[in-house]
Every structure is written in C-alpha cells, then in structure tokens.
Design a protein around this motif. Structure first.
Motif, PDB file in Angstrom:
ATOM      1  N   ARG A  88      -0.560 -18.721 -29.410  1.00 43.08           N
ATOM      2  CA  ARG A  88      -1.810 -18.796 -30.162  1.00 43.08           C
ATOM      3  C   ARG A  88      -1.536 -19.092 -31.629  1.00 43.08           C
ATOM      4  NH1 ARG A  88      -1.008 -14.416 -33.021  1.00 43.08           N
ATOM      5  NH2 ARG A  88      -0.392 -12.415 -32.111  1.00 43.08           N
ATOM      6  N   THR A  89      -2.592 -19.454 -32.334  1.00 44.93           N
ATOM      7  CA  THR A  89      -2.462 -19.613 -33.787  1.00 44.93           C
ATOM      8  C   THR A  89      -2.340 -18.210 -34.389  1.00 44.93           C
ATOM      9  OG1 THR A  89      -4.856 -19.521 -34.068  1.00 44.93           O
ATOM     10  CG2 THR A  89      -3.902 -21.692 -33.757  1.00 44.93           C
ATOM     11  N   PRO A  90      -1.783 -18.086 -35.603  1.00 42.82           N
ATOM     12  CA  PRO A  90      -1.625 -16.734 -36.165  1.00 42.82           C
ATOM     13  C   PRO A  90      -2.977 -16.034 -36.327  1.00 42.82           C
ATOM     14  CG  PRO A  90      -0.321 -18.322 -37.392  1.00 42.82           C
ATOM     15  CD  PRO A  90      -1.175 -19.114 -36.464  1.00 42.82           C
TER      16      PRO A  90
ATOM     17  N   LEU B 218      -5.950 -19.866 -28.588  1.00 41.96           N
ATOM     18  CA  LEU B 218      -4.924 -20.433 -27.699  1.00 41.96           C
ATOM     19  C   LEU B 218      -4.619 -21.859 -28.167  1.00 41.96           C
ATOM     20  CD1 LEU B 218      -3.433 -19.606 -25.076  1.00 41.96           C
ATOM     21  CD2 LEU B 218      -5.138 -20.925 -23.823  1.00 41.96           C
ATOM     22  N   THR B 219      -3.341 -22.181 -28.332  1.00 44.60           N
ATOM     23  CA  THR B 219      -2.964 -23.535 -28.776  1.00 44.60           C
ATOM     24  C   THR B 219      -2.834 -24.450 -27.555  1.00 44.60           C
ATOM     25  OG1 THR B 219      -0.624 -23.035 -28.546  1.00 44.60           O
ATOM     26  CG2 THR B 219      -1.605 -22.600 -30.699  1.00 44.60           C
ATOM     27  N   PRO B 220      -2.754 -25.782 -27.791  1.00 45.83           N
ATOM     28  CA  PRO B 220      -2.479 -26.674 -26.653  1.00 45.83           C
ATOM     29  C   PRO B 220      -1.203 -26.268 -25.919  1.00 45.83           C
ATOM     30  CG  PRO B 220      -3.149 -27.956 -28.560  1.00 45.83           C
ATOM     31  CD  PRO B 220      -3.026 -26.535 -29.035  1.00 45.83           C
ATOM     32  N   ALA B 221      -0.189 -25.826 -26.679  1.00 48.92           N
ATOM     33  CA  ALA B 221       1.060 -25.384 -26.036  1.00 48.92           C
ATOM     34  C   ALA B 221       0.787 -24.172 -25.142  1.00 48.92           C
ATOM     35  CB  ALA B 221       2.101 -25.014 -27.094  1.00 48.92           C
ATOM     36  N   GLY B 222      -0.071 -23.267 -25.624  1.00 47.34           N
ATOM     37  CA  GLY B 222      -0.418 -22.079 -24.835  1.00 47.34           C
ATOM     38  C   GLY B 222      -1.111 -22.448 -23.534  1.00 47.34           C
ATOM     39  N   ARG B 223      -1.955 -23.479 -23.606  1.00 47.83           N
ATOM     40  CA  ARG B 223      -2.644 -23.932 -22.381  1.00 47.83           C
ATOM     41  C   ARG B 223      -1.647 -24.470 -21.367  1.00 47.83           C
ATOM     42  NH1 ARG B 223      -8.425 -26.755 -23.457  1.00 47.83           N
ATOM     43  NH2 ARG B 223      -9.256 -25.131 -24.802  1.00 47.83           N
ATOM     44  N   VAL B 224      -0.709 -25.289 -21.885  1.00 50.73           N
ATOM     45  CA  VAL B 224       0.296 -25.879 -20.983  1.00 50.73           C
ATOM     46  C   VAL B 224       1.139 -24.771 -20.350  1.00 50.73           C
ATOM     47  CG1 VAL B 224       2.312 -27.393 -20.834  1.00 50.73           C
ATOM     48  CG2 VAL B 224       0.351 -28.078 -22.212  1.00 50.73           C
ATOM     49  N   GLN B 225       1.550 -23.779 -21.170  1.00 51.14           N
ATOM     50  CA  GLN B 225       2.347 -22.660 -20.635  1.00 51.14           C
ATOM     51  C   GLN B 225       1.610 -21.970 -19.492  1.00 51.14           C
ATOM     52  OE1 GLN B 225       2.651 -20.267 -24.127  1.00 51.14           O
ATOM     53  NE2 GLN B 225       4.351 -21.419 -24.980  1.00 51.14           N
ATOM     54  N   ALA B 226       0.324 -21.679 -19.728  1.00 47.89           N
ATOM     55  CA  ALA B 226      -0.445 -20.916 -18.737  1.00 47.89           C
ATOM     56  C   ALA B 226      -0.626 -21.730 -17.456  1.00 47.89           C
ATOM     57  CB  ALA B 226      -1.798 -20.523 -19.318  1.00 47.89           C
ATOM     58  N   GLU B 227      -0.928 -23.021 -17.620  1.00 51.59           N
ATOM     59  CA  GLU B 227      -1.151 -23.871 -16.449  1.00 51.59           C
ATOM     60  C   GLU B 227       0.137 -24.020 -15.640  1.00 51.59           C
ATOM     61  OE1 GLU B 227      -2.754 -28.328 -15.640  1.00 51.59           O
ATOM     62  OE2 GLU B 227      -3.345 -27.436 -17.547  1.00 51.59           O
TER      63      GLU B 227
ATOM     64  N   GLU C  80     -11.300 -11.344 -25.343  1.00 51.85           N
ATOM     65  CA  GLU C  80     -10.765 -12.227 -26.387  1.00 51.85           C
ATOM     66  C   GLU C  80     -10.744 -13.664 -25.873  1.00 51.85           C
ATOM     67  OE1 GLU C  80      -9.981 -11.590 -29.332  1.00 51.85           O
ATOM     68  OE2 GLU C  80      -9.647  -9.438 -29.470  1.00 51.85           O
ATOM     69  N   GLY C  81     -11.175 -14.597 -26.718  1.00 50.46           N
ATOM     70  CA  GLY C  81     -11.207 -16.004 -26.299  1.00 50.46           C
ATOM     71  C   GLY C  81      -9.872 -16.519 -25.819  1.00 50.46           C
ATOM     72  N   ARG C  82      -8.772 -16.172 -26.542  1.00 50.23           N
ATOM     73  CA  ARG C  82      -7.446 -16.702 -26.162  1.00 50.23           C
ATOM     74  C   ARG C  82      -7.036 -16.177 -24.793  1.00 50.23           C
ATOM     75  NH1 ARG C  82      -6.890 -13.586 -30.536  1.00 50.23           N
ATOM     76  NH2 ARG C  82      -6.190 -11.450 -30.225  1.00 50.23           N
ATOM     77  N   VAL C  83      -7.433 -14.928 -24.479  1.00 49.99           N
ATOM     78  CA  VAL C  83      -7.060 -14.328 -23.195  1.00 49.99           C
ATOM     79  C   VAL C  83      -7.855 -15.000 -22.076  1.00 49.99           C
ATOM     80  CG1 VAL C  83      -6.953 -12.183 -21.875  1.00 49.99           C
ATOM     81  CG2 VAL C  83      -6.500 -12.138 -24.332  1.00 49.99           C
ATOM     82  N   GLN C  84      -9.144 -15.234 -22.342  1.00 49.52           N
ATOM     83  CA  GLN C  84      -9.980 -15.880 -21.313  1.00 49.52           C
ATOM     84  C   GLN C  84      -9.531 -17.311 -21.043  1.00 49.52           C
ATOM     85  OE1 GLN C  84     -14.158 -15.324 -22.236  1.00 49.52           O
ATOM     86  NE2 GLN C  84     -13.988 -13.269 -21.420  1.00 49.52           N
ATOM     87  N   MET C  85      -9.184 -18.036 -22.104  1.00 52.33           N
ATOM     88  CA  MET C  85      -8.734 -19.417 -21.912  1.00 52.33           C
ATOM     89  C   MET C  85      -7.373 -19.477 -21.215  1.00 52.33           C
ATOM     90  SD  MET C  85     -10.884 -21.563 -22.478  1.00 52.33           S
ATOM     91  CE  MET C  85     -12.359 -22.041 -23.321  1.00 52.33           C
ATOM     92  N   THR C  86      -6.500 -18.488 -21.482  1.00 56.83           N
ATOM     93  CA  THR C  86      -5.219 -18.420 -20.765  1.00 56.83           C
ATOM     94  C   THR C  86      -5.489 -18.231 -19.273  1.00 56.83           C
ATOM     95  OG1 THR C  86      -4.125 -17.414 -22.681  1.00 56.83           O
ATOM     96  CG2 THR C  86      -3.028 -17.159 -20.557  1.00 56.83           C
ATOM     97  N   ALA C  87      -6.424 -17.325 -18.966  1.00 54.05           N
ATOM     98  CA  ALA C  87      -6.759 -17.057 -17.557  1.00 54.05           C
ATOM     99  C   ALA C  87      -7.291 -18.316 -16.882  1.00 54.05           C
ATOM    100  CB  ALA C  87      -7.785 -15.927 -17.478  1.00 54.05           C
ATOM    101  N   ALA C  88      -8.152 -19.063 -17.597  1.00 57.53           N
ATOM    102  CA  ALA C  88      -8.719 -20.290 -17.014  1.00 57.53           C
ATOM    103  C   ALA C  88      -7.641 -21.342 -16.799  1.00 57.53           C
ATOM    104  CB  ALA C  88      -9.827 -20.833 -17.924  1.00 57.53           C
ATOM    105  N   ALA C  89      -6.726 -21.478 -17.783  1.00 56.89           N
ATOM    106  CA  ALA C  89      -5.654 -22.484 -17.647  1.00 56.89           C
ATOM    107  C   ALA C  89      -4.714 -22.102 -16.507  1.00 56.89           C
ATOM    108  CB  ALA C  89      -4.876 -22.601 -18.961  1.00 56.89           C
TER     109      ALA C  89
ATOM    110  N   LYS D 199       7.036 -17.361 -36.850  1.00 58.65           N
ATOM    111  CA  LYS D 199       7.334 -17.822 -35.482  1.00 58.65           C
ATOM    112  C   LYS D 199       6.509 -19.073 -35.180  1.00 58.65           C
ATOM    113  CE  LYS D 199       5.947 -15.352 -31.693  1.00 58.65           C
ATOM    114  NZ  LYS D 199       5.978 -14.301 -30.670  1.00 58.65           N
ATOM    115  N   TYR D 200       5.243 -19.053 -35.584  1.00 62.50           N
ATOM    116  CA  TYR D 200       4.336 -20.184 -35.348  1.00 62.50           C
ATOM    117  C   TYR D 200       4.832 -21.428 -36.088  1.00 62.50           C
ATOM    118  CZ  TYR D 200      -0.087 -22.811 -35.282  1.00 62.50           C
ATOM    119  OH  TYR D 200      -1.055 -23.774 -35.112  1.00 62.50           O
ATOM    120  N   ASP D 201       5.190 -21.237 -37.374  1.00 59.98           N
ATOM    121  CA  ASP D 201       5.581 -22.406 -38.172  1.00 59.98           C
ATOM    122  C   ASP D 201       6.945 -22.964 -37.772  1.00 59.98           C
ATOM    123  OD1 ASP D 201       3.249 -22.644 -39.638  1.00 59.98           O
ATOM    124  OD2 ASP D 201       3.879 -21.172 -41.124  1.00 59.98           O
TER     125      ASP D 201
END
Length: 1134
Positions: free
Chosen positions: A410-412, A533-542, A585-594, A749-751
């Motif tokens: 995710r973003t910081p 959730l970042t694009p990288a986070g989506r790819v990880q989850a999928e 949390e939005g990032r958690v829900q989007m991880t679940a969807a991905a 870590k993000y940067d």
C-alpha cells in the motif's frame, strides 16, 4: 440416428420423423391428419404389416409439429431431442418451414396433433395463436402466456401471485398517460422509485424481456460505476462502466441486488416433475464468458433443493410452459427467481436430451394415445441414481481451508491530528449522530465534502481577518484542505476523518501541540489518508489467489486457470462453500477482491468482484481494530517500550532481558544493530533531514519539477510526507517520538521499492536503520513478555478465534444443501460434500495477534514435539510480518478411521511471512517446506530441493496418508534470479530438476502495464515476490485444536469479562462437559434446528449491528448458530 441408446422408448428403434424443411413442405390443406404416416411409409419403404396383429383398427401416427423460427428449429438441442422423440413408435415430427410461418396464412400451415411453438425474435406469435384456435392441437407450451413472458412486469406479477420468492422490486413506468407511475428520486448511493428506496448495489432491468441491457449500479464505497449486462457477444456478457447515474429514458424495474458468490443457476423444466439445473458464472462478475475447448459456454450441473424443485413446478404450471427455462439466484440461504425465459433447452447435455425426449414423448402418448386407440403404457424406470461412494484406501479428503491474510502493498499511511472548537464542526458532529458514542467516522464523499467546505470557509475568514476568533491553526486547516482536495474526487477508499468528543479539551500531549490547553469542550479531528492498495499490491493478491488453487485436489495442473482445474470445478459445482471476509479498510477489501479474482480465474475490474464476493465483517470487530482505543495492557507496554528506547547508552544485559524476554533471534539481532537507541535515532533523524533537502533541491530543478512518481504521487506530495515525519519524530526538547518509527520505516520501504529511480542518496542506510528500530517497536507493541502478548492478542482476536473454531466445528457437522448431481461426480472425491473455504483479510494487528496466540497459547509443548520446536525457532527468526502474510489452517478427513476416533479429523497449520523486502535475500530464515514428511515416512522424503515428477498429474484425488510428503505441485518453478527478484517460468514435464521444495513459488509478477516476454517476466522490479508457505505442524487432531481454541477463548473471557461474572455463571451451566472427551461424529445432514454448535463458556457479545446489515452470500449451508443462545451471536452468515 443418435449415438445414445433409446432403450424402453417403444418397440421400434427406427426413427419416424418428417422434416418438412423448405422445398420439402408438409401435408397440403385438405390432406388427412395421418398423412404423416404415409410420408413415413414412403420415406422408410416399409408398410404397416406389423400393426395388423392388433384387434383395434390400424393405429395412425401422432404428428408433432415444430413451429418456430428456423434458427431455433434447426438448433442442435432441438435436432437431438426430435431425433430421440422419433424413436417413439407412433410419433412423427413435422417441422414448419420458416417461409410458410412468415408468409402463408395459417390455414395453409401443415397439420399436426401436438404443437411445439414458441416466440423468439421475429416470430409471428399472433399467427401461431390463430393456428392453435383453428386446429386445436395439444399445446406443449401455452401460446397466450408467451405474451406475458415478454413483459418483465407481468412475469414478476405472476411470480408474486404464485407466492414464489423474488427480489424486492419496484416498477418505474415512463408513460405520458400514467404520470403517477413515474416517480424517481436519484441519490448518490440510492434511488427511490414510487416511494420505495433501493440502496446501491441495485439492478435496473428494462420492462421488455427481449431487452437484455440490464445494469447493476455499485456504491461509491466500492468504487461506484455500473456493470452493463447484454446478450453474449463473443466471449463477453457484460462490461464495467464508470457511469453511476440511472437511465433517464424508458421504463424499468428496479430491484435489490442479490449477493450470490458469483454464480447463477439456470433451471430447465420439462413438465412440472422434471427439472435440470446448471450453474454458470454470473455475467455481472467480470463479463467474461467461460468457454470450453469447443468454444461452448461452460456450465456445471447442480442438484436442486426440495424447495427449488417446488419452485420449478410452480413456474412451469403458472406460466403453462411445459418446456421452460428460468433463473435462480441463491443468496442469503434462500433461492429467488429473477427471470423466466419461456421455451428453453439445455445445450450440450446428452443426458438432458434423453430425459427431455422421454418426458415429452410420454406426455404426448399419455394425452393422445387413447383417442387414437394406440396401445400405450408408460414404462416405469428408476430415476434416482445412487450416490457414488467415497474412495476407499488410506485417503484423506480435504474438508476445510481457513486462511487469515494481511492486505497487499500500500501507499504510506498518513495521519494528522488537530483539536477543533468551531461551532460548524460541532454541528457536523451532531448531524451524523456523534454524541451517541462520542465518536464519529466520516468516509462518504458527501460527508468529506462538508468537512472540506468548513475548512475552506475558515481559511477564507482567516485570510480576511487575521485577528478573527478562529482557534483552528491555519497550517493544519491548510493541510486538511490540501488532503481532501488531493485526487480531484472523493472515494471512500482514499481518506477518512474521525471526530472524537473531548469534554474538557485536549491535554497537551505531543510535539504537535505547542500552546497550553484551552477551557471547555472540543473535538479531536484525526484525518487519515494514504494507505491505498498499490498496483503492485493488486498483482501480489491476484497472484497469491492463483497460487492458492494448488492446495485443492486437482488444482496442481495448469495453474494459469484452465477451467477444469480442481478448485474451479469444485466452486462452480457448488461443492466449494466459499466465503470471503474483509475488514472495512479499502486496501483490505481491494486485496480480498484481487485475491478472489486470481483464485476463481475472474477477469476485469475489482469493483463488481468486491460487491459480489467480499463480505465486510466490520460489524463486530472480527477483522477491524480501533487503533485509537488501546487496551490498558497496550498503553503500559508502549510506555515501557518508549522508556527503554529513550536511553542514551548501548543496550545492557538488563535491557536485553527487559526488551527481549522471549530471546527471539530476530529481536536480539536488531538490538545488536542498534546498540545505542538514541544515537541510532539521531542518525535516522539526520538521514531524514538529508532526504528532505535532496527532495527540495529536486523541486527547484525545472527538469524534475513535474516528475511523476509511483502511483501518481508528485515530488511535492513526497516532500510533504517526509517533512511531516521530520517535524513529528523529534520534539523541541530533543526527545524522539518512538511511535513514529513504524511510519518512517513504512515510508522508506515504499520509496526504496517504488521510487528507487529518483536515485536519492542514503535511502538504503535509512532503510537499514529504521528497519532495525521497527523490528523492535512493531512486534513489541503487541506485548513484550508472553502474558502481555497473550493479553493483547486476545483483545484483538477473540471474535476471529471464535469464528475459526466455528468454521472447523461446522465442517464436520453439516452436509450442505447444494450437492453435485451424483451422475456427474464419477472420479470426483466424495460427491455432494463440500470443501469449505473461509478467507479472512485483515491488517497487521490481527496477523500479529493470531500468530501470538498460536505461539504462546499452549497449543503444543516444544519440549515434547520436535516439529513444533522447529516451527517456533523458525517463527522467532522471522523479523517482519509483511504484506500478504498468511496463516493457513487445513482440515482433512480420513474416511477409514473410526468416526469417533481422534484420528478421523486431521489439522495442519501453515504460515508465510508475506512479500520479500529489499534486502532479504541473504538472511532469510528457512522453514521446512510445505507439508514435509512425517517421521515414519522419512525414507520416502523427496530431495529437499526437488518436487515429485511433474509429468504424472493425477486428476482430482485426495491425499493418501502415506504421502504426506507429496507436496502439492507448484506449476511455476523458480528459474533464475534478476537482482533480488525471482523470475518465473511455466513448468513443463521433466523440468522438475532443481525445482524448489515449496507449495507456492515466490510469486513475482510484473505489474499490469508490463507484458510478459519470452519465458520469464521482464521488468518486474515493482512487485516483490512472496515467501512460500511453510508448514508449522501437519499432524494435529481436530480435538486438540478445538480444545486449544476453547481454552484460549475461555482465558480471554476470564481476562476481559470480570464485570460480567454474574452473567457468565448462567453460561457455565449451559455448557457443562464441553470439550471433554468429545468424539467427532461422521458428517450427516442436519436441519438448522438441530445444529450441535456448542456455546462457549463465557458470553461473547459480537453483534453490534442488526443482522440485516449483512450480505451473506451464496450457497451457504443450512445449519446456523442457534439464535436463542446469546453466548455466541455472529451477526452474519458463517
């Protein structure tokens, strides 16, 4: 004519059909009705000698006429069924030519005794009705009712009159003559139709049934927009659109959206006593039509429940359509009819073709044979096929998979606190009911807009009068305005504002507050942003979802999602009872969807998947934690931690004892790196100052001023991020705020991962030092010694632990309603039984806490159990529970063991610390692989670095006990390294040499913009790979785990429910003997009234919202927690 046998279909096996196609017309007007028989004689060159044995006059043929558009009458299902119908000795089929239907008057149409006629595009239904009135044949499908089927309003009216369940709906008729029926009020997240309110998601259907443009509108909290369904074009049946407003022309039905776990059930009746049902992927999910190797849409046979069979009977009779298709939605434990299609055949099912012809033929003969003096008796046949038995041998069957997973990259996360006293803020607080609990969370776009309006107004006033009575600090108001204006639009997933009522104002606490406290009440405004959730986070989850399939029987083969692979087949045949929960949390829900997208091979946007597949479990704290309200124990731990970390000297032996009493190697290592904590903080602070000055220089450089950083961040925003940390980390007195260390580590870590191209100096040193500090601060915030760790873990995890216990108990107790039809289940292990999957997506706090419970709760004795000792050593060497950390519990059943035996149910515990960090390669703690050999199988152990021969793929089979070592094959094998990244390649048979002994490969994958080239993936630096699952233990009994969970929950209740002692006495009496020498019965079907869910010993008040707020979807099992028992009440379907 058919390859399928027609035993018992009449004495003659020869077809007797007349296909009166164009250029080969049927009998002319004035001909005898038995002309079909003559034609049959001519075609087949055979007379009637065989019929003359009867005393009655010679029998004549019964002519069945097919009157429909050519496309329908020549379709494969129609041809197959009519060929079979002709095997009835006395039945002849005549097909009416299309040009005759369209151009000839009805008295010129062929004659028939029985008429199969149905409307489709272009068909003259009026003429068919006229023909039926003229000739009076037996009608298979009533023609007048077909006018009603073309109007969805009439369909719904008839269904309602029949008492059939259908979604709540309202009709919007736009008719100038009936203005009173057109009353539509559209809100941001709902519509009101004639006074009936439909919150999003809702469905909008045109009233004309021939119009397939059905739209589903999504709520802004899930990303908004709509899914547009249409008649299949190629492999698409729907498309996602950002448009959120309803259509303004035409008449529509509005109905509530039914969450069905992404599958629709199509039911096909042939008369009131026969129904064939199939599942197919819902077009609303991602709009991609699943097709098999022949290009046909994939559908899966399903067994209907007794209630659903009754519904099929009612639909068939109410619409007077013998052959009738309709759609069922299985949601919330009920079945709802959402569409009736009229005449419809199943495609590509030989069994259905046989059954349909048999039922229709028998029906025609029963009705017409007596009047034609044809001798006829209905052949008796055993319709019920016995259930296929479970496989014998020492086989174990996977029954349940439970996974607790942290969200993806995710973003910081960023936070700003300010005390506000302006009346406008108090008005807002009151408007949204803040005084009820003293707290308020504002996430909806409308609410955030109101906060922004107040900030703009106050800043405007400040700009005009510098001495005006606005106490809110200008800098903070400007930051509030900047953050709320950030993306040009609001989405509940990006930002939130929390308001807390402070009756006496805020005491001076942190370095942010310089002035003394004011008198009177105030509100603490906390603005949180970032953490998306970042694009990288989506790819990880999928990617992880895709790899997760390998844990199911038959899922090892082509992991890239061949439709027949084990898990997908299980899911679509309703034998996979899947529920996905996520915190709010939005990032958690989007991880679940991905993750769901990868797991079930879905395509397209995440919003439709999120709405249909993911349940939000925020109503009882099961996956959410209110980080603002810490327990007493946590406050004490934080204070102690801060005290130790403020010493300006090297750590002493006493400090090691105080800070790392468990002797964890990862902690001890970090303390050694740090040495003197204050000196290390000085270094970190100096490095942050250097970093901000480098970013400022870049900003002054015209070349890099509008440089786009990762995920659309600008240098300006990056500078704000770091400047705020620089301000907050050290206060004016020179003391460091230790609570900012996780935020500093988070940002660096993000940067280092996403913005490395900027080439900023010293970021790696900052990463190294802040990581060492974070490796102490983060895990120790959840408790320093074992009792504290348990106390804090139980405070976070009690509802989740109860739910896991319930999941394991109910797996062996229930036999759910949605079974696979036994005829189709040959070769599938234990047909009609479920694999229950429960996925819980949450944040770091819950993962830390749950792991603490398994580590320190006394599940096993390290001294006595070597495997557990190794697991504990491995866990204490893991320094960080990174994004996508997984804790997985798997339950197997050994059908050969005695049903009462402890060995019948077998539990395994697995763990992965999630994604790899930048510097991880050299100091990775090594586990013992996934499902390693048990001691007695040691000699069969595969090499530590290889997998069993990949070319021998066995279809759906369970795991033999003797092969606990047979690791589920991973279809992607580590191939070669690219920097710290792992490049993957698809395996081919024989490429097993040197493959990794792991369940999941390190799932590195390029981000969505990058295309794969050749074998490996190039340019994948943005997506770190994920550590494979490691087995912590693979020979626990269910009884052991159940008693452990019970004990932990009881301890927790003791610790947290002292005030409820009087109440808990009541519960103790209701649960005497719980968990004592409990035997686990074999699975059997249970009605919901007799579900033996055992209550916990102490009250558990988990329901803070009415059950109606919950969408529980899909084929849920009929068993449910007894609602009369207040000791355990989950306000959602398990």
């Amino acid at each position: 004519m058919s390859e399928t046998g027609g035993e018992g279909w009449g004495q003659s096996g020869n077809p007797t059909s007349v296909f009166a196609y164009e250029g080969h017309p049927g009998p002319e007007e004035g001909g005898m009705k038995n002309e079909g028989e003559i034609r049959k004689g001519e075609e087949e060159g055979q007379g009637k000698e065989e019929d003359e044995d009867y005393d009655s006059p010679p029998e004549r043929q019964i002519v069945v006429g097919i009157c429909s558009m050519m496309k329908k009458s020549k379709s494969k299902p129609m041809t197959q069924i009519m060929e079979r119908l002709c095997k009835f000795e006395y039945i002849t089929v005549v097909i009416f030519p299309e040009e005759v239907i369209l151009n000839e008057p009805v008295d010129k149409w062929p004659l028939c005794d029985c008429l199969v006629s149905f409307h489709s595009k272009g068909f003259p239904l009026d003429k068919a009705v006229e023909y039926a009135n003229l000739r009076n044949p037996l009608l298979i499908n009533d023609l007048n009712m077909q006018y009603y089927i073309q109007d969805r309003r009439e369909v719904y009216r008839i269904l309602q009159e029949e008492g059939i369940d259908l979604p709540r709906y309202a009709v919007l008729t736009r008719d100038p003559d009936r203005p009173e029926e057109c009353n539509l009020v559209e809100g941001e997240d709902h519509v009101e139709v004639n006074g009936e309110v439909f919150p999003k998601p809702f469905v909008e259907k045109p009233v004309c049934a021939e119009d397939h443009n059905v739209y589903i509108y999504y709520p802004t909290s899930a990303g908004g927009g709509s899914q547009r369904l249409f008649r299949k074009i190629g492999s698409r049946s729907s498309v996602y659109s950002p448009e959120s407003c309803v259509r303004k022309t035409g008449s529509y039905i509005y109905e509530e959206f039914m969450p069905t776990d992404g599958t629709d059930v199509k039911v096909y009746t042939v008369g009131p006593d026969y129904a064939h049902a199939e599942a197919r992927k819902s077009p609303a999910l991602d709009g991609k039509v699943e097709r098999d190797s022949e290009g046909k849409e994939i559908r899966y046979p399903v067994m209907l429940t007794a209630m659903e069979k009754l519904v099929a009977r009612k639909v068939c009779l109410a619409f007077k359509q013998t052959v009738c298709g309709f759609d069922l939605l299985r949601a919330n434990g009920h079945s709802f009819v959402c569409d009736v299609n009229g005449f419809s055949f199943v495609k590509n099912s030989m069994k259905y073709y046989d059954d349909c012809a048999k039922v229709l033929g028998n029906m025609v003969m029963r009705e017409l044979a007596p009047q034609f003096h044809i001798p006829w008796s209905i052949p008796m046949e055993a319709e019920d096929i016995p259930i296929v038995p479970t496989t014998s041998g020492t086989m174990m069957e996977l029954r349940c998979v439970i996974a607790i997973i942290r969200h993806g990259d995710r973003t910081p996360k960023q936070k700003m606190k300010m005390e506000v006293r302006h009346p406008l803020f108090f008005e807002l607080f009151e408007k949204y009911g803040g005084y009820k609990s003293g707290k308020l969370k504002l996430k909806k776009p409308k609410q955030l807009q109101e906060v922004l309006d107040i900030a703009r107004l106050l800043l405007a006033e400040l700009g005009q009068h510098t001495d005006c009575e606005i106490e809110e600090k200008k800098g903070k108001l400007e930051q509030l305005k900047t953050v709320l204006e950030m993306y040009g639009h609001f989405s509940g997933i990006n930002r939130k504002v929390q308001l807390t009522y402070l009756p006496n104002g805020q005491p001076k606490a942190s370095s942010e507050e310089e002035e003394g406290p004011k008198e009177g009440p105030s509100l603490l405004l906390v603005l949180k942003w970032g953490g998306e959730l970042t694009p990288a986070g989506r790819v990880q989850a999928e990617e992880l979802g895709r790899a997760f399939r390998c844990m199911y029987p038959g899922g090892q083969g082509d992991y890239a999602g061949f439709p027949g692979c084990g898990l997908l087949r299980l899911h679509s045949t309703y034998r996979h009872d899947l529920k996905i929960y996520a915190s709010d949390e939005g990032r958690v829900q989007m991880t679940a969807a991905a993750f769901a997208k990868g797991l079930l091979a879905l395509e397209g946007e995440l919003t439709p998947i999120l709405v249909q597949m993911v349940k939000s479990a925020n109503m009882n704290g099961m996956l959410d934690s209110d980080s603002e309200s810490l327990t007493d124990c946590q406050q004490r731990v934080k204070a102690r931690l801060h005290e130790i970390m403020q010493k300006d000297q090297d750590f002493t032996e006493a400090d090691y004892q105080k800070l790392a009493p468990t002797g964890s190697p990862s902690l001890v290592n970090s303390m050694k790196i740090i040495g003197n904590p204050v000196r290390t903080c000085d270094q970190v602070y100096a490095l942050i100052q250097r970093l901000t000055s480098q970013i400022r220089k870049r900003l002054e450089d015209p070349k890099s001023a509008d440089l786009q950083l990762y995920h659309s961040e600008t240098l300006e925003l990056m500078l704000q991020r770091w400047s705020k940390l620089e301000r907050d980390f050290r206060n004016k007195s020179g003391r460091y705020d230790i609570s900012k260390i996780p935020d500093i580590y988070d940002c660096v870590k993000y940067d280092t991962q996403h913005n490395a191209t900027l080439g900023l100096e010293d970021t790696l040193e900052l990463f190294r030092l802040s990581r060492a500090l974070a490796d102490i601060v983060i895990p120790q915030e959840y408790g320093i010694n074992k009792p504290e760790k348990m106390d804090i873990a139980q405070a976070y995890c009690l509802p989740l632990m109860k739910k896991i216990q319930l999941d394991l108990q109910r797996t062996h107790e229930d036999e759910a309603v949605n079974k696979l039809h036994p005829l189709y289940s040959r070769g599938v292990m234990s047909p009609g039984r479920h694999v229950r999957t429960r996925l819980y997506f949450t944040s770091e706090s819950h993962v830390h806490s749950l792991l603490s419970i398994f580590r320190y709760g006394g599940l096993l004795d390290e001294v006595k159990d070597q495997q557990w000792k190794q697991a504990m050593d491995y866990l204490s060497a893991v320094s960080e529970l990174n994004y996508m950390t997984q804790i997985v519990i798997m339950l197997y059943e050994d059908n050969n063991k005695d049903p009462g035996s402890e060995e019948r149910f077998h539990v395994e515990l697995h763990f992965s610390p999630g994604v790899k960090s930048c510097e991880d390669e050299e100091n990775v703690p090594l586990g013992f692989g996934f499902r390693p050999a048990s001691a007695e199988n040691q000699e069969k152990q595969t090499n530590q670095g290889s997998l069993e021969d990949l070319s021998q793929d066995e279809p759906d089979r369970a795991l033999p006990l003797s092969e606990l070592i047979s690791i589920r094959r991973s279809p992607m094998i580590r191939n070669r390294k690219t920097g710290s990244m792992e490049v993957l390649s698809e395996t081919s048979p024989g490429s097993s040499k040197g493959a990794s002994y792991r369940l999941f490969p390190s799932c590195s994958r390029q981000s969505p913009e990058i295309k794969p080239t050749g074998l490996g993936f190039e340019g994948c630096s943005m997506v770190p790979s994920i550590y494979p699952l490691e087995t912590l233990h693979n020979s626990l009994s269910l009884k052991q785990v159940d008693e452990f969970l019970n004990a932990v929950c009881e301890d927790s209740s003791d610790a947290h429910a002292k005030t409820m002692k009087a109440l808990s006495v009541l519960f103790d009496t209701s649960s005497q003997g719980y968990g004592q020498a409990h035997t686990y019965p074999p699975p059997k079907a249970l009605s919901s009234s007799e579900t033996p869910v055992r209550p916990p010993t102490h009250p558990l008040c988990l329901s803070s919202g009415p059950p109606s707020t919950v969408s529980s979807a899909g084929p849920s099992s009929p068993t449910s927690v007894n609602p009369s028992n207040p000791a355990i009440h989950f306000s959602f379907s398990e």
